[in-house]
Design a protein around this motif. Structure first.
Motif, PDB file in Angstrom:
ATOM      1  N   TRP A  65      -0.428  -3.128 -10.344  1.00  0.00           N
ATOM      2  CA  TRP A  65      -0.769  -2.076  -9.831  1.00  0.00           C
ATOM      3  C   TRP A  65      -2.156  -1.512  -9.780  1.00  0.00           C
ATOM      4  CZ3 TRP A  65      -0.902   3.081 -12.661  1.00  0.00           C
ATOM      5  CH2 TRP A  65      -1.042   4.198 -11.868  1.00  0.00           C
ATOM      6  N   SER A  66      -2.835  -1.352  -8.586  1.00  0.00           N
ATOM      7  CA  SER A  66      -4.043  -0.850  -8.625  1.00  0.00           C
ATOM      8  C   SER A  66      -4.177   0.780  -8.235  1.00  0.00           C
ATOM      9  CB  SER A  66      -5.070  -1.501  -7.800  1.00  0.00           C
ATOM     10  OG  SER A  66      -5.195  -2.985  -8.223  1.00  0.00           O
ATOM     11  N   HIS A  67      -4.629   1.421  -8.693  1.00  0.00           N
ATOM     12  CA  HIS A  67      -4.730   2.752  -8.452  1.00  0.00           C
ATOM     13  C   HIS A  67      -6.255   3.261  -8.437  1.00  0.00           C
ATOM     14  CE1 HIS A  67      -3.966   7.263  -8.212  1.00  0.00           C
ATOM     15  NE2 HIS A  67      -4.732   7.280  -9.502  1.00  0.00           N
ATOM     16  N   ALA A  68      -6.629   3.911  -7.291  1.00  0.00           N
ATOM     17  CA  ALA A  68      -8.008   4.491  -7.265  1.00  0.00           C
ATOM     18  C   ALA A  68      -8.211   5.874  -7.819  1.00  0.00           C
ATOM     19  CB  ALA A  68      -8.429   4.789  -5.586  1.00  0.00           C
ATOM     20  N   LEU A  69      -8.792   6.072  -8.868  1.00  0.00           N
ATOM     21  CA  LEU A  69      -9.094   7.158  -9.637  1.00  0.00           C
ATOM     22  C   LEU A  69     -10.052   8.058  -8.870  1.00  0.00           C
ATOM     23  CD1 LEU A  69      -9.350   5.713 -13.317  1.00  0.00           C
ATOM     24  CD2 LEU A  69      -7.418   6.632 -12.258  1.00  0.00           C
ATOM     25  N   SER A  70     -10.840   7.656  -8.175  1.00  0.00           N
ATOM     26  CA  SER A  70     -11.771   8.262  -7.068  1.00  0.00           C
ATOM     27  C   SER A  70     -12.296   7.168  -6.220  1.00  0.00           C
ATOM     28  CB  SER A  70     -13.029   8.875  -8.168  1.00  0.00           C
ATOM     29  OG  SER A  70     -13.771   7.609  -8.504  1.00  0.00           O
ATOM     30  N   SER A  71     -13.338   7.766  -5.428  1.00  0.00           N
ATOM     31  CA  SER A  71     -13.613   6.775  -4.484  1.00  0.00           C
ATOM     32  C   SER A  71     -14.613   5.563  -4.816  1.00  0.00           C
ATOM     33  CB  SER A  71     -14.319   7.602  -3.168  1.00  0.00           C
ATOM     34  OG  SER A  71     -15.621   8.044  -3.979  1.00  0.00           O
ATOM     35  N   THR A  72     -14.720   5.671  -6.050  1.00  0.00           N
ATOM     36  CA  THR A  72     -15.773   4.435  -6.827  1.00  0.00           C
ATOM     37  C   THR A  72     -15.134   4.132  -7.960  1.00  0.00           C
ATOM     38  OG1 THR A  72     -16.678   6.278  -8.243  1.00  0.00           O
ATOM     39  CG2 THR A  72     -17.793   6.008  -6.130  1.00  0.00           C
ATOM     40  N   THR A  73     -13.819   4.594  -8.699  1.00  0.00           N
ATOM     41  CA  THR A  73     -13.308   3.778  -9.769  1.00  0.00           C
ATOM     42  C   THR A  73     -11.891   3.575  -9.580  1.00  0.00           C
ATOM     43  OG1 THR A  73     -14.718   5.358 -10.802  1.00  0.00           O
ATOM     44  CG2 THR A  73     -13.152   4.586 -12.111  1.00  0.00           C
ATOM     45  N   VAL A  74     -11.428   2.407  -9.790  1.00  0.00           N
ATOM     46  CA  VAL A  74     -10.225   1.874  -9.631  1.00  0.00           C
ATOM     47  C   VAL A  74      -9.667   1.493 -11.317  1.00  0.00           C
ATOM     48  CG1 VAL A  74      -8.874   0.090  -8.871  1.00  0.00           C
ATOM     49  CG2 VAL A  74     -10.637   1.189  -7.383  1.00  0.00           C
ATOM     50  N   LEU A  75      -8.255   1.798 -11.290  1.00  0.00           N
ATOM     51  CA  LEU A  75      -7.695   1.262 -12.380  1.00  0.00           C
ATOM     52  C   LEU A  75      -6.655   0.255 -11.930  1.00  0.00           C
ATOM     53  CD1 LEU A  75      -6.323   1.644 -15.572  1.00  0.00           C
ATOM     54  CD2 LEU A  75      -4.660   3.347 -14.484  1.00  0.00           C
ATOM     55  N   ASP A 107       0.744  -1.132   0.165  1.00  0.00           N
ATOM     56  CA  ASP A 107       0.019  -0.090   0.083  1.00  0.00           C
ATOM     57  C   ASP A 107       0.959   1.255   0.011  1.00  0.00           C
ATOM     58  OD1 ASP A 107      -1.747   1.923   0.179  1.00  0.00           O
ATOM     59  OD2 ASP A 107      -2.805   1.091   1.976  1.00  0.00           O
ATOM     60  N   VAL A 108       1.189   1.840  -0.989  1.00  0.00           N
ATOM     61  CA  VAL A 108       2.108   2.608  -1.442  1.00  0.00           C
ATOM     62  C   VAL A 108       2.216   4.009  -0.484  1.00  0.00           C
ATOM     63  CG1 VAL A 108       3.246   4.217  -2.955  1.00  0.00           C
ATOM     64  CG2 VAL A 108       2.510   2.069  -3.976  1.00  0.00           C
ATOM     65  N   LYS A 109       0.732   4.368  -0.375  1.00  0.00           N
ATOM     66  CA  LYS A 109       0.651   5.674   0.706  1.00  0.00           C
ATOM     67  C   LYS A 109      -0.014   5.473   1.780  1.00  0.00           C
ATOM     68  CE  LYS A 109       0.649   8.581  -3.604  1.00  0.00           C
ATOM     69  NZ  LYS A 109      -0.212   9.615  -4.401  1.00  0.00           N
ATOM     70  N   GLY A 110      -0.290   4.465   1.961  1.00  0.00           N
ATOM     71  CA  GLY A 110      -0.820   3.890   3.313  1.00  0.00           C
ATOM     72  C   GLY A 110      -2.205   4.139   3.227  1.00  0.00           C
ATOM     73  N   ASN A 111      -2.981   4.657   2.240  1.00  0.00           N
ATOM     74  CA  ASN A 111      -4.269   5.261   2.002  1.00  0.00           C
ATOM     75  C   ASN A 111      -5.172   4.257   1.446  1.00  0.00           C
ATOM     76  OD1 ASN A 111      -3.317   5.696  -0.461  1.00  0.00           O
ATOM     77  ND2 ASN A 111      -3.753   7.991  -0.037  1.00  0.00           N
ATOM     78  N   GLY A 112      -4.610   3.202   0.885  1.00  0.00           N
ATOM     79  CA  GLY A 112      -5.499   2.203   0.151  1.00  0.00           C
ATOM     80  C   GLY A 112      -5.819   2.737  -1.220  1.00  0.00           C
ATOM     81  N   ARG A 113      -5.096   3.692  -1.757  1.00  0.00           N
ATOM     82  CA  ARG A 113      -5.586   4.279  -3.102  1.00  0.00           C
ATOM     83  C   ARG A 113      -4.543   3.855  -4.142  1.00  0.00           C
ATOM     84  NH1 ARG A 113      -9.127   8.418  -3.529  1.00  0.00           N
ATOM     85  NH2 ARG A 113      -8.098   8.937  -5.605  1.00  0.00           N
ATOM     86  N   ASP A 114      -3.247   3.379  -3.630  1.00  0.00           N
ATOM     87  CA  ASP A 114      -2.356   2.694  -4.667  1.00  0.00           C
ATOM     88  C   ASP A 114      -1.654   1.483  -4.128  1.00  0.00           C
ATOM     89  OD1 ASP A 114      -1.621   4.650  -7.066  1.00  0.00           O
ATOM     90  OD2 ASP A 114      -1.973   6.174  -5.533  1.00  0.00           O
ATOM     91  N   VAL A 115      -1.958   0.434  -4.559  1.00  0.00           N
ATOM     92  CA  VAL A 115      -1.534  -0.981  -4.175  1.00  0.00           C
ATOM     93  C   VAL A 115      -0.665  -1.543  -5.339  1.00  0.00           C
ATOM     94  CG1 VAL A 115      -2.057  -3.135  -3.380  1.00  0.00           C
ATOM     95  CG2 VAL A 115      -3.230  -1.153  -2.643  1.00  0.00           C
ATOM     96  N   VAL A 116       0.609  -1.649  -5.203  1.00  0.00           N
ATOM     97  CA  VAL A 116       1.666  -2.540  -5.963  1.00  0.00           C
ATOM     98  C   VAL A 116       1.611  -4.075  -5.416  1.00  0.00           C
ATOM     99  CG1 VAL A 116       3.918  -2.748  -6.967  1.00  0.00           C
ATOM    100  CG2 VAL A 116       2.908  -0.617  -6.487  1.00  0.00           C
ATOM    101  N   ARG A 117       1.522  -4.992  -6.275  1.00  0.00           N
ATOM    102  CA  ARG A 117       1.524  -6.305  -6.057  1.00  0.00           C
ATOM    103  C   ARG A 117       2.387  -7.012  -6.999  1.00  0.00           C
ATOM    104  NH1 ARG A 117      -3.360  -4.711  -7.616  1.00  0.00           N
ATOM    105  NH2 ARG A 117      -4.121  -5.339  -9.501  1.00  0.00           N
ATOM    106  N   ALA A 118       2.918  -8.174  -6.377  1.00  0.00           N
ATOM    107  CA  ALA A 118       3.712  -9.094  -7.296  1.00  0.00           C
ATOM    108  C   ALA A 118       3.986 -10.413  -6.481  1.00  0.00           C
ATOM    109  CB  ALA A 118       5.332  -8.678  -7.601  1.00  0.00           C
ATOM    110  N   GLY A 119       4.167 -11.339  -7.533  1.00  0.00           N
ATOM    111  CA  GLY A 119       4.389 -12.852  -6.664  1.00  0.00           C
ATOM    112  C   GLY A 119       4.896 -13.819  -7.733  1.00  0.00           C
ATOM    113  N   TRP A 120       5.673 -14.919  -7.242  1.00  0.00           N
ATOM    114  CA  TRP A 120       5.549 -16.073  -8.282  1.00  0.00           C
ATOM    115  C   TRP A 120       5.200 -17.390  -7.313  1.00  0.00           C
ATOM    116  CZ3 TRP A 120       8.420 -20.260  -6.085  1.00  0.00           C
ATOM    117  CH2 TRP A 120       8.697 -21.408  -7.153  1.00  0.00           C
TER     118      TRP A 120
END
Length: 982
Positions: free
Chosen positions: A697-707, A596-609
């Motif tokens: 990467w998931s990014h909250a464009l707004s409180s209702t929309t995620v990229l 959780d990049v900024k700690g606010n749940g709006r940008d999350v980077v994930r990876a794995g194997w």
């Protein structure tokens, strides 16, 4: 090795008896921290979650680091209350909990100035901040509002980013769509219903269907699923059925299609056939409510489909009397009933029964008259029990028991000899009929978890579990009792030369009981508020695949040859000469992280194997070999094949009109040895698996929309393969002619196939906001595999050179899934006047076509040699002939390209409120609104005739089927109906 496995099982059982346990296979979790206004942790706060609909309640107390955890919550909507003396009480309303997902919420308590309650409203977070998994949830709002052709709930998996959609490749599931994940076509997906196994162990894919009215939601996990999920190298579909509530509620629906609402198919237009009758009637409903308020509830649902459609058949002038329009009736009944009980505040119990039966034509097609069809009948039953309970704070257990059975019977429409031609026409008895499948499964699964506190309110969420599936009966029969000959024509001439003739007879059946055992350990380690590491280790073993083939003559011949060194240096024969052995090495480490990049749940980077083992459905591994291993009369009793045409004793071409006795060449089957299916299973067969790597990467464009943006790489190994390697050398003797085989053209059933998938997916998720909900995604991908198949499709042919079966040209694009571009857009729009408008648009670019010369160029006995030049389909001219475009040299199998596919479906509905809280919803739907033709099944044979006398194939690159044909997307079809809720 077996002793280590048994020791591990004993340790796991002792652990589970001695400790409380938990999992999230059928439930969800709410977790987080309680802090004060200075962000200091607050221990001792009581956090209560109460179901809005059932009164189910679960309580947690924040620990010394402020952490609380409400685990194993049945999916639904909850109101949360946070209380602590001296602080204002917080009420949070309407929090949605989805299956297999964790909602992370922080509560900030403030000192109470007087008795007060702070009411908080807010949507469930759109981004999961502690999991590296890739996928998404299809909830009840989508299920009830999106246009769903055939009401098959699994079709809505296409709204999850990266999930394509195609028909199941096995004809016994001819009306069933399959989600396509990581280059697979649905056979590599683990389907779980209420935590119970719902997989077909014979042909792969989804087993039992359920009424749409009974589906609460499902979570489609496409990659990086945790160690608690097994028997899948492609994805996991985790489905939860509905339960009753504190209010008596029900529904009734009726949907109707008929001839006046559908367009003429392209096949009907090309064959100048009038639009035939078309009728489909679906109806059903549900009812549920309380047995005891807030304690016990019930729910039941029923659905029936009566479909009467038709297939236009044109035999290309070969059999005019067989041309026409023939019925393809389909009937299906679905029923489920579920009882749930809040036994105590810490214990929850559910019991569910499901029934499904259906009947449908088998093997219908535009070039296939009904004599070449069959009739398929299926029945399914399952009973599922789920019991979860909390034992001491953060420790929780979930136990699942299920018993299920399945019966499939496919009968033949004819006993006449089968004849097949280069243009795709076949008449007479279908070569795959009759056949039977029976499965009985008992499943016992126990999962547990607990939270171990760390510093700063963090720590470890541990999970452990055991899953045992005992399948005492996996019974199959194939082509038993058919005694007619089967002919393959060299040209499109009913009196022309024959390239192969064969006959089967006797009892071709086998029972393959097995056990599937899985163990796992998972640690979700929250290193700090923003960084979580997902660590897991899983072990699976399948017992019963190392069958006894001592009675199979050809297996013993290969074993002796392997021991003597005769097979040294011959690719794919390496295991022969070794003792039979089960695959005991299926350990699967998995690691991932979520930041959780900024700690606010709006940008999350994930990876794995991770490594992911699947269960090799029996059709891809041992089904035919098991039949041969019985040592009972049954299988192929006669076989002669000459790619340039079988000759009679007088040197002229053998035709279908000639007696078998006139064939000059000898039957390849040794009549003194038991007839067989010609399959030999490797004594060291291995279960298929994939290496998977992902980053996103998931990014909250707004409180209702995620990229969401994700890259996925999937590398399949040990995939099922049935090559025929004892080919002829330059038209002469076979490679192993010095060995005494009863069936020289045998196939070896091995696990040597490979595949590669790379995909980049970009998606937008918008929850309902300002009356609009949207899911849209695009993927750019490649899928390749040995024999031109993906992670789950069986490879049976396309061997270009048996001495080099793993050469580069054998590794080609996956024929069913290698579409470079895929797009899916879906939406629910609340228009003025109470009208809902819901479209789904789906597009994929062209799939591969295998371009072959049509001759036995290398004289190995098989007419599957790839051409030197590749071509793509570029539409039909005014006369209906295919327009082809050169793509340059043909370097691998499946080097050509067919046509793109697009479907636009639309649903429009309006709800009318009636007295007594009754709602009447009028529904209108159109599938394939723009009537896309969607050509498919292209003829890849460039020439007909013989190598010495070639003739260009007039049907080269001609599509054999279009929208509206059997096992194809619909032509434009309208549907009207209503849904009554009360």
């Amino acid at each position: 090795m077996r002793r280590f496995v048994l020791l591990g099982l004993m340790i796991a059982v002792v652990w589970m008896v001695g400790r409380p346990v938990n999992a999230q296979q059928t439930t969800g979790t709410i977790t987080g921290r309680v802090v004060d206004e200075q962000k200091s942790t607050v221990p001792g706060a009581t956090v209560t979650a109460r179901s809005v609909t059932t009164g189910f309640m679960r309580v947690s107390t924040s620990d010394a680091s402020g952490m609380y955890r409400l685990a194993a919550l049945p999916v639904g909507t909850y109101d949360l209350t946070v209380e602590l003396s001296g602080f204002a009480t917080i009420d949070r309303k309407g929090l949605v909990v989805n299956v297999s997902q964790t909602v992370t919420l922080e509560f900030e308590l403030r000192v109470a100035k007087m008795t007060e309650t702070v009411t908080v409203t807010g949507e469930t977070p759109l981004i999961e901040t502690t999991s590296s998994s890739v996928g998404g949830v299809v909830d009840v709002n989508k299920i009830e509002n999106l246009p769903l052709n055939g009401r098959q709930f699994a079709n809505l998996a296409m709204t999850v980013a990266g999930v394509g959609m195609g028909f199941h490749s096995d004809p016994t599931k001819s009306t069933q769509y399959s989600p396509q994940v990581a280059g697979g076509n649905g056979r590599n997906v683990n389907y779980q219903i209420d935590g119970g196994d719902n997989n077909d162990d014979t042909v792969g894919g989804l087993l039992q269907q359920f009424p749409l009215e009974a589906i609460q939601e499902f979570n489609m996990i496409t990659q990086r699923y945790k160690a608690e999920y097994g028997r899948s190298n492609g994805g996991v579909m985790n489905i939860v059925t509905k339960g009753g509530t504190n209010h008596y509620q029900g529904s009734w629906f009726t949907m109707l299609r008929d001839k006046s609402m559908n367009a003429q198919t392209e096949t009907e237009r090309l064959t100048e056939t009038d639009k035939p009758d078309y009728r489909r009637y679906q109806f059903g409903g549900s009812f549920g409510g309380p047995v005891v308020q807030n304690k016990a509830h019930f729910f039941a649902a029923f659905e029936r489909t009566q479909q009467d459609t038709n297939q236009a058949v044109d035999t290309g002038g070969l059999f005019p009397s067989m041309n026409g329009v023939y019925g393809t009736p389909y009937r299906e009944n679905l029923f489920t009933a579920k009882a749930t009980a809040n036994v105590t505040a810490n214990q929850f119990l559910s019991v569910r029964y499901g029934r499904n039966d259906n009947s449908q034509p088998y093997g219908a097609g535009p070039q296939l008259p009904p004599s070449n069809w069959g009739d398929s009948k299926n029945s399914f039953n399952s009973v599922n029990l789920n019991y979860n309970w909390v034992l001491g704070g953060s420790k929780l257990n979930e136990f699942i028991f299920q018993v299920a059975n399945f019966k499939n019977n496919v009968t033949a429409n004819s006993t006449d000899p089968q004849q097949c031609f280069p243009n795709g026409v076949c008449i007479g008895a279908n070569g795959n009929t009759p056949q039977t499948t029976e499965q009985i499964k008992w499943q016992f699964r126990d999962d547990f978890s607990w939270h171990k506190m760390g510093g700063m309110g963090l720590g470890h969420d541990f999970k452990m579990g055991l899953n045992v599936i005992y399948e005492p009966r996996l019974y199959i029969t194939f082509n038993s009792g058919i005694s007619a000959y089967s002919y393959t024509h060299l040209t499109n001439d009913v009196n022309g030369p024959i390239s192969s003739v064969s006959r089967s007879g006797g009892d071709s059946s086998a029972d393959i009981p097995n056990k599937q055992i899985g163990l796992y350990f998972q640690d979700d380690w929250r290193i700090n508020d923003r960084f979580t590491v997902n660590l897991g280790l899983r072990y699976d073993v399948v017992l019963g695949w190392a069958i006894d083939q001592s009675k199979a003559h050809d297996f013993q011949v290969l074993q002796a040859a392997g021991r003597s060194g005769r097979l040294n240096g011959m690719s794919l024969f390496e295991d022969f000469g070794k003792s039979s052995q089960e695959d005991y090495k299926d350990f699967q480490p998995r690691v991932g992280f979520a930041w959780d990049v900024k700690g606010n749940g709006r940008d999350v980077v994930r990876a794995g194997w991770g490594m992911y083992y699947d269960f090799s459905y029996s059709n891809a591994s041992l089904m035919f070999a098991a039949i041969d291993a019985r040592g009972v009369f049954g299988g192929t009793v006669f076989s002669v094949s000459q790619p340039d045409g079988i000759l009679k004793a007088n040197g002229t071409n053998f035709t279908v009109n000639d007696p078998i006795s006139t064939i000059a060449s000898q039957n390849e089957i040794d009549a003194t040895v038991m007839p067989a299916n010609g399959h030999i299973m490797s004594p060291r067969f291995k279960q298929p698996y994939t290496h998977q790597v992902s980053a996103g990467w998931s990014h909250a464009l707004s409180s209702t929309t995620v990229l969401d943006i994700d890259y996925v790489g999937v590398f399949g190994r040990h995939l099922g393969w049935r090559p025929r390697l004892n080919t002829r050398v330059n038209g002469g003797a076979r490679r192993l002619s010095d060995l005494d085989f009863s069936y020289p053209n045998f196939a070896i059933d091995i696990s040597a196939g490979k595949s590669t998938y790379h995909g980049l997916t970009m998606g937008i998720r918008r929850r309902m906001d300002k009356h609009v909900q949207v899911n849209a995604w695009y993927s750019l991908s490649t899928a390749q595999g040995t024999g031109g198949n993906g992670t789950d499709e069986l490879t049976v042919s396309n061997i270009q050179d048996a001495s080099q079966p793993l050469a580069a040209r054998q590794y080609g694009p996956s024929g069913r899934t290698d579409a470079r571009h895929k797009i899916t857009v879906s939406a629910v729009i609340e228009a003025p006047g109470g009208i809902n408008i819901s479209p789904i648009f789906r597009y994929r670019s062209a799939l591969p076509v295998n371009i072959v010369t049509g001759f036995d160029n290398n004289r190995d006995g098989a007419r599957n040699d790839i051409a030197s030049e590749a071509f793509a389909f570029n539409g039909l001219d005014a006369s209906g002939n295919p327009i082809v475009e050169s793509l340059g040299s043909c370097a691998t199998i499946n080097c050509g390209r067919g046509a793109s596919m697009s479907v636009f479906n639309l649903r429009v509905s309006k709800v009318f409120k009636l007295p007594r809280n009754i709602h009447f919803e009028a529904i209108g739907e159109v599938f394939n609104l723009f009537n896309a033709k969607n050509p498919s099944d292209f003829v890849g044979q460039r020439f007909i005739g013989t190598l010495a006398n070639p003739t260009p194939n007039p049907d080269f690159m001609r599509p054999l089927s279009f929208a509206g044909d059997f096992q194809m997307p619909e032509q434009r079809v309208g549907q009207i109906g209503f849904r009554l809720t009360f």
